[in-house]
Design a protein around this motif. Structure first.
Motif, PDB file in Angstrom:
ATOM      1  N   LEU A 117       0.818  -1.216   0.000  1.00 21.61           N
ATOM      2  CA  LEU A 117       0.000   0.000   0.000  1.00 21.61           C
ATOM      3  C   LEU A 117       0.854   1.269   0.000  1.00 21.61           C
ATOM      4  CD1 LEU A 117      -2.856   1.169   0.112  1.00 21.61           C
ATOM      5  CD2 LEU A 117      -2.698   1.106   2.597  1.00 21.61           C
ATOM      6  N   PRO A 138       6.610   8.198   2.997  1.00 25.06           N
ATOM      7  CA  PRO A 138       7.896   8.829   3.306  1.00 25.06           C
ATOM      8  C   PRO A 138       9.032   7.975   2.766  1.00 25.06           C
ATOM      9  CG  PRO A 138       7.262   7.442   5.102  1.00 25.06           C
ATOM     10  CD  PRO A 138       6.244   7.201   3.989  1.00 25.06           C
ATOM     11  N   CYS A 187       0.427   1.830  11.340  1.00 24.19           N
ATOM     12  CA  CYS A 187      -0.191   1.677  10.021  1.00 24.19           C
ATOM     13  C   CYS A 187       0.424   0.442   9.376  1.00 24.19           C
ATOM     14  CB  CYS A 187       0.080   2.910   9.161  1.00 24.19           C
ATOM     15  SG  CYS A 187      -0.706   2.815   7.536  1.00 24.19           S
TER      16      CYS A 187
HETATM   17  S1  SF4 Z   1       0.567   6.214   5.924  1.00 23.94           S
HETATM   18 FE1  SF4 Z   1       2.711   5.592   5.765  1.00 23.94          FE
HETATM   19  S2  SF4 Z   1       2.776   3.451   6.468  1.00 23.94           S
HETATM   20 FE2  SF4 Z   1       0.625   3.965   6.042  1.00 23.94          FE
HETATM   21  S3  SF4 Z   1       0.305   3.304   3.919  1.00 23.94           S
HETATM   22 FE3  SF4 Z   1       0.873   5.458   3.836  1.00 23.94          FE
HETATM   23  S4  SF4 Z   1       3.097   5.452   3.557  1.00 23.94           S
HETATM   24 FE4  SF4 Z   1       2.511   3.398   4.234  1.00 23.94          FE
END
Ligand code: SF4
Ligand code: SF4
Length: 252
Positions: free
Chosen positions: A150, A158, A188
């Motif tokens: 994802l 990031p 996450c």
């Molecule tokens: S918020 Fe950060 S950890 Fe969650 S899907 Fe997006 S990039 Fe990946």
């Protein structure tokens, strides 16, 4: 000759099947296949175990929900005998899903009891994933899958190296996120979850809970545990069973 389809619910919220019948592609299914067993639209009790003679042969059987009682286990075994392909439909059927948060001792994925021939992920499966999967089944092709996670399609992505040093102590953000949830110390599961859901939860300000399962070829349980081991989880998160509530091992 038309393909024969069955669609069966075990313990579930019926969200996957409700999504299925609301799609345009459901009309394709009704027109080009023969629905031989579909209690949801037949107004019959899906937990009533049918006798062998009552279960007609199916080329494809979609199973929604997880196993919480013996009658569901028995139904699965009978379906396995009468079906050429069995497809787990949604996170509950694949991993136990939301049902795994219940007090019930038993909330097992379909693959714990019978071999399955594939899975359609999501809670419920996203319309595009479900639609393309149904068309693939109707055309006798393999189910679509995703090689990327994802994060690879997330607007908040990031530099991934950062994950290794991130401290995580929250399950929900304090404000609508403009940076990666992990940067905000919110757990996450995007790094270990396959893409395909259009990052809907992220766009609504919610972190990914992993309902799409792992990218193609990866073991979800090992994948998530490896990921969690790279984070500095707070004691509260370590104790929170919901963090790993979908960690069942699918046998696909
Ligand atoms: S918020 Fe950060 S950890 Fe969650 S899907 Fe997006 S990039 Fe990946
Ligand atoms: S996967 Fe989600 S939508 Fe489907 S039955 Fe389970 S809880 Fe409901």
């Amino acid at each position: 000759m038309k393909l024969k389809f069955s669609v069966v619910s075990l313990n579930s919220c019926n969200g996957c099947i409700s999504t299925l019948v609301s799609l345009d592609v459901f009309l394709n299914l009704v027109k080009s296949a023969e629905l031989v067993y579909f209690p949801f639209i037949e107004d019959s009790d899906p937990t009533t175990v049918k006798e062998d003679a009552e279960l007609e042969y199916s080329d494809v059987t979609l199973v929604e929900g997880c196993v919480t009682q013996t009658s569901e286990e028995e139904l699965l075994k009978k379906l396995r005998k009468s079906s050429k392909k069995i497809i787990a439909l949604g996170a509950c059927a694949m991993f136990g899903g939301i049902e795994s948060l219940s007090q019930s001792d038993r909330k097992e994925p379909v693959s714990k009891y019978i071999a399955i021939d594939g899975a359609i992920p999501g809670c419920p499966p996203p319309e595009n994933v479900l639609g393309t999967s149904i068309i693939a089944l109707l055309e006798g092709r393999t189910l679509p899958s995703a090689k990327k996670n994802l994060c690879s399609v997330c607007e908040l992505r990031p530099e991934l190296e950062k994950f290794k040093t991130i401290k995580v102590d929250k399950l929900h953000p304090e404000k609508f996120p403009t940076t990666c949830f992990l940067d905000e110390n919110v757990l996450c599961l995007g790094p270990v979850t396959r893409e395909g859901c259009d990052a809907k939860c992220i766009k609504m300000g919610l972190p990914c809970e992993g309902c799409m399962g792992p990218p193609e070829g990866l073991d979800y349980t090992a994948n998530v545990i490896n990921f969690l081991s790279t984070l500095e989880l707070s004691d509260r998160l370590k104790k929170y069973e919901g963090v790993i509530f979908r960690l069942y091992r699918p046998r696909t």
